[in-house]
Motif scaffolding. Structure first.
Motif, mmCIF file in Angstrom:
data_model
loop_
_atom_site.group_PDB
_atom_site.id
_atom_site.type_symbol
_atom_site.label_atom_id
_atom_site.label_comp_id
_atom_site.label_asym_id
_atom_site.label_seq_id
_atom_site.Cartn_x
_atom_site.Cartn_y
_atom_site.Cartn_z
ATOM 1 N N ALA A 36 -14.198 -41.934 12.081
ATOM 2 C CA ALA A 36 -13.129 -41.467 12.316
ATOM 3 C C ALA A 36 -12.034 -41.875 11.965
ATOM 4 O O ALA A 36 -11.079 -42.033 11.492
ATOM 5 N N ALA A 37 -12.118 -43.422 11.718
ATOM 6 C CA ALA A 37 -11.193 -43.929 10.715
ATOM 7 C C ALA A 37 -11.378 -43.505 9.348
ATOM 8 O O ALA A 37 -10.862 -43.462 8.868
ATOM 9 N N ARG A 38 -12.472 -43.214 9.339
ATOM 10 C CA ARG A 38 -12.791 -43.179 7.422
ATOM 11 C C ARG A 38 -11.779 -41.942 7.424
ATOM 12 O O ARG A 38 -10.945 -41.875 6.148
ATOM 13 N N VAL A 39 -12.499 -41.000 8.232
ATOM 14 C CA VAL A 39 -11.550 -39.342 8.234
ATOM 15 C C VAL A 39 -10.046 -39.632 8.457
ATOM 16 O O VAL A 39 -9.540 -38.701 7.020
ATOM 17 N N CYS A 40 -9.158 -40.972 8.369
ATOM 18 C CA CYS A 40 -8.529 -40.889 9.002
ATOM 19 C C CYS A 40 -7.978 -42.068 7.966
ATOM 20 O O CYS A 40 -5.983 -42.273 7.941
ATOM 21 N N GLY A 41 -8.554 -42.060 7.174
ATOM 22 C CA GLY A 41 -7.995 -43.194 6.263
ATOM 23 C C GLY A 41 -7.720 -44.575 6.748
ATOM 24 O O GLY A 41 -6.893 -45.402 5.789
ATOM 25 N N PHE A 42 -8.121 -45.271 7.203
ATOM 26 C CA PHE A 42 -7.786 -46.596 8.336
ATOM 27 C C PHE A 42 -9.109 -46.902 7.581
ATOM 28 O O PHE A 42 -10.373 -46.778 7.426
ATOM 29 N N ASP A 43 -8.587 -48.242 7.888
ATOM 30 C CA ASP A 43 -10.138 -49.753 7.454
ATOM 31 C C ASP A 43 -10.621 -49.806 9.228
ATOM 32 O O ASP A 43 -11.899 -49.655 9.108
ATOM 33 N N GLU A 44 -9.663 -49.295 10.379
ATOM 34 C CA GLU A 44 -10.364 -49.661 11.326
ATOM 35 C C GLU A 44 -10.258 -48.465 12.572
ATOM 36 O O GLU A 44 -8.755 -48.490 12.343
ATOM 37 N N LEU A 45 -10.748 -47.496 13.927
ATOM 38 C CA LEU A 45 -9.938 -46.444 14.797
ATOM 39 C C LEU A 45 -9.651 -47.170 15.674
ATOM 40 O O LEU A 45 -11.005 -47.121 15.866
ATOM 41 N N ARG A 46 -9.176 -46.755 16.894
ATOM 42 C CA ARG A 46 -9.828 -46.467 17.920
ATOM 43 C C ARG A 46 -8.761 -46.252 19.000
ATOM 44 O O ARG A 46 -7.298 -46.879 18.671
ATOM 45 N N CYS A 47 -8.937 -45.433 19.568
ATOM 46 C CA CYS A 47 -8.304 -43.956 20.234
ATOM 47 C C CYS A 47 -8.383 -43.836 21.400
ATOM 48 O O CYS A 47 -10.104 -42.670 21.665
ATOM 49 N N ASP A 48 -7.553 -43.615 22.481
ATOM 50 C CA ASP A 48 -7.986 -42.865 22.917
ATOM 51 C C ASP A 48 -7.842 -41.546 23.367
ATOM 52 O O ASP A 48 -5.995 -40.945 22.743
ATOM 53 N N ILE A 49 -8.813 -39.764 23.076
ATOM 54 C CA ILE A 49 -8.027 -38.911 23.418
ATOM 55 C C ILE A 49 -8.468 -37.968 24.747
ATOM 56 O O ILE A 49 -9.134 -38.750 25.333
ATOM 57 N N ALA A 50 -7.495 -36.774 24.912
ATOM 58 C CA ALA A 50 -8.001 -35.665 25.550
ATOM 59 C C ALA A 50 -8.173 -34.453 24.834
ATOM 60 O O ALA A 50 -7.066 -33.663 24.161
ATOM 61 N N MET A 51 -8.744 -33.613 25.714
ATOM 62 C CA MET A 51 -9.248 -32.164 25.206
ATOM 63 C C MET A 51 -8.413 -31.226 26.145
ATOM 64 O O MET A 51 -9.110 -31.404 27.540
ATOM 65 N N LEU A 52 -7.905 -30.786 25.822
ATOM 66 C CA LEU A 52 -7.148 -29.499 26.809
ATOM 67 C C LEU A 52 -6.769 -27.768 26.825
ATOM 68 O O LEU A 52 -6.725 -27.927 24.666
ATOM 69 N N ARG A 53 -7.839 -26.909 27.141
ATOM 70 C CA ARG A 53 -7.993 -25.789 26.806
ATOM 71 C C ARG A 53 -7.351 -25.009 27.570
ATOM 72 O O ARG A 53 -6.291 -25.129 28.810
ATOM 73 N N THR A 54 -6.116 -24.057 26.914
ATOM 74 C CA THR A 54 -5.494 -22.820 26.947
ATOM 75 C C THR A 54 -6.070 -22.361 27.858
ATOM 76 O O THR A 54 -7.199 -21.736 27.857
ATOM 77 N N PRO A 55 -5.470 -21.545 28.594
ATOM 78 C CA PRO A 55 -5.795 -20.457 30.185
ATOM 79 C C PRO A 55 -6.765 -19.361 29.042
ATOM 80 O O PRO A 55 -7.580 -19.026 29.978
ATOM 81 N N ASP A 56 -6.260 -18.966 27.894
ATOM 82 C CA ASP A 56 -7.438 -17.791 27.671
ATOM 83 C C ASP A 56 -8.381 -18.181 26.874
ATOM 84 O O ASP A 56 -9.265 -17.591 26.493
#
Length: 141
Positions: A36-56
Motif C-alpha cells: 500500500a505504501a509503494r502504490v501511494c509513493g510513501f515510505d510507510e503507510l497506515r490508514c483506517d478504511i471503510a468501504m460502503l456500497r451504493t444501494p444498487d
C-alpha cells in the motif's frame, strides 16, 4: 467505475453521513502493508478504511483516514464548486426532498437551491464530510 476514494479525518462521522444516505457499510480495516505504501509513493503507510456500497450494488465509496503519513489539506476547507480537481460525488435518488429533509434534520444545508433541470431532474448540492460537495439528482417523470 468501481469506487470513489475520500480522505477524511472523522471516519466514524463520514460513515454515519453516507450510511444515512442509504449506502451500506461492507467493512472496515486498517491498512499498513508495504504494498500500500509503494502504490501511494510513501515510505510507510497506515490508514483506517471503510468501504460502503451504493444501494444498487454497482458502486462504492471508500473512506480513508490516514495516520502515517498524516493527511494534508491543500486548499480551502469548503472549496466552492468551481475549484479545480475532484471534490464532488453525485448520487441518483428516488426521493430528493426526503433526502434533503433528512440531511436538514442533521444540520446539513443546501449550498444553493433544490433546482429543476429543464423538468427532467431535481438537483442539489450539500457540503459533506471534510468539505466535499455531495450532489443528488432525482429523475422526474
Amino acid at each position: 467505475m468501481e469506487n470513489v476514494g475520500i480522505v477524511v479525518e472523522d471516519l466514524p462521522g463520514a460513515i454515519e453521513f453516507f450510511t444515512e444516505l442509504g449506502l451500506e457499510l461492507e467493512g472496515q480495516a486498517t491498512v499498513d502493508q508495504d504494498w500500500a505504501a509503494r502504490v501511494c509513493g510513501f515510505d510507510e503507510l497506515r490508514c483506517d478504511i471503510a468501504m460502503l456500497r451504493t444501494p444498487d450494488g454497482d458502486g462504492h465509496v471508500e473512506l480513508m483516514s490516514y495516520h502515517t503519513p498524516t493527511a494534508i489539506r491543500t486548499g480551502p476547507a469548503n472549496a466552492p464548486a468551481n475549484t479545480l480537481g475532484l471534490h464532488r460525488v453525485l448520487f441518483a435518488v428516488e426521493d430528493i426532498e426526503g433526502v434533503v429533509a433528512g440531511l436538514r434534520s442533521r444540520g446539513v444545508e443546501l449550498l444553493g437551491e433544490l433546482t429543476s433541470i429543464e423538468g427532467a431532474y431535481l438537483f442539489c448540492y450539500v457540503r459533506g464530510p471534510e468539505g466535499i460537495i455531495v450532489a443528488f439528482a432525482e429523475k422526474l417523470g
